[in-house]
Design a protein around this motif. Structure first.
Motif, mmCIF file in Angstrom:
data_model
loop_
_atom_site.group_PDB
_atom_site.id
_atom_site.type_symbol
_atom_site.label_atom_id
_atom_site.label_comp_id
_atom_site.label_asym_id
_atom_site.label_seq_id
_atom_site.Cartn_x
_atom_site.Cartn_y
_atom_site.Cartn_z
ATOM 1 N N ALA A 26 0.848 -1.198 0.000
ATOM 2 C CA ALA A 26 0.000 0.000 0.000
ATOM 3 C C ALA A 26 0.883 1.247 0.000
ATOM 4 N N LYS A 27 0.571 2.193 -0.878
ATOM 5 C CA LYS A 27 1.392 3.395 -1.036
ATOM 6 C C LYS A 27 0.650 4.675 -0.654
ATOM 7 N N SER A 28 -0.580 4.535 -0.153
ATOM 8 C CA SER A 28 -1.388 5.708 0.204
ATOM 9 C C SER A 28 -2.493 5.281 1.164
ATOM 10 N N PHE A 29 -3.174 6.283 1.735
ATOM 11 C CA PHE A 29 -4.321 5.979 2.592
ATOM 12 C C PHE A 29 -5.360 5.178 1.808
ATOM 13 N N ASP A 30 -5.618 5.587 0.574
ATOM 14 C CA ASP A 30 -6.619 4.878 -0.234
ATOM 15 C C ASP A 30 -6.244 3.411 -0.439
ATOM 16 N N ASP A 31 -4.949 3.150 -0.667
ATOM 17 C CA ASP A 31 -4.493 1.760 -0.810
ATOM 18 C C ASP A 31 -4.714 0.976 0.486
ATOM 19 N N VAL A 32 -4.382 1.605 1.617
ATOM 20 C CA VAL A 32 -4.571 0.952 2.911
ATOM 21 C C VAL A 32 -6.056 0.690 3.142
ATOM 22 N N GLN A 33 -6.879 1.662 2.807
ATOM 23 C CA GLN A 33 -8.324 1.514 2.989
ATOM 24 C C GLN A 33 -8.863 0.379 2.118
ATOM 25 N N GLU A 34 -8.387 0.292 0.893
ATOM 26 C CA GLU A 34 -8.831 -0.786 0.005
ATOM 27 C C GLU A 34 -8.417 -2.151 0.556
ATOM 28 N N ALA A 35 -7.220 -2.227 1.106
ATOM 29 C CA ALA A 35 -6.702 -3.501 1.613
ATOM 30 C C ALA A 35 -7.352 -3.926 2.927
ATOM 31 N N THR A 36 -7.740 -2.954 3.764
ATOM 32 C CA THR A 36 -8.192 -3.284 5.118
ATOM 33 C C THR A 36 -9.640 -2.906 5.424
#
Length: 60
Positions: A26-36
């Motif tokens: 994950a490279k951004s908040f959006d990536d983290v949000q998508e993953a978790t």
């Protein structure tokens, strides 16, 4: 914050879960949000999670 500190009560996520998402690419908040799915319930944690993600990414 400690790894086992709860960061998102709605989704039952800890700081470690956020770190794991970043470690897994994950490279951004959006990536983290998508993953978790963090901050997709009530949204009360969004500001603190954004700050944590920024801090963790800055350390990389």
């Amino acid at each position: 914050m400690e790894d086992n500190d709860m960061i998102c009560n709605c989704m039952g996520l800890t700081v470690r879960d956020i770190k794991d998402a970043i470690d897994n690419g994950a490279k951004s908040f959006d990536d983290v949000q998508e993953a978790t799915q963090v901050a997709t319930g009530c949204g009360a944690c969004e500001e603190s999670v954004r700050e944590l993600v920024d801090e963790l990414l800055a350390e990389k």
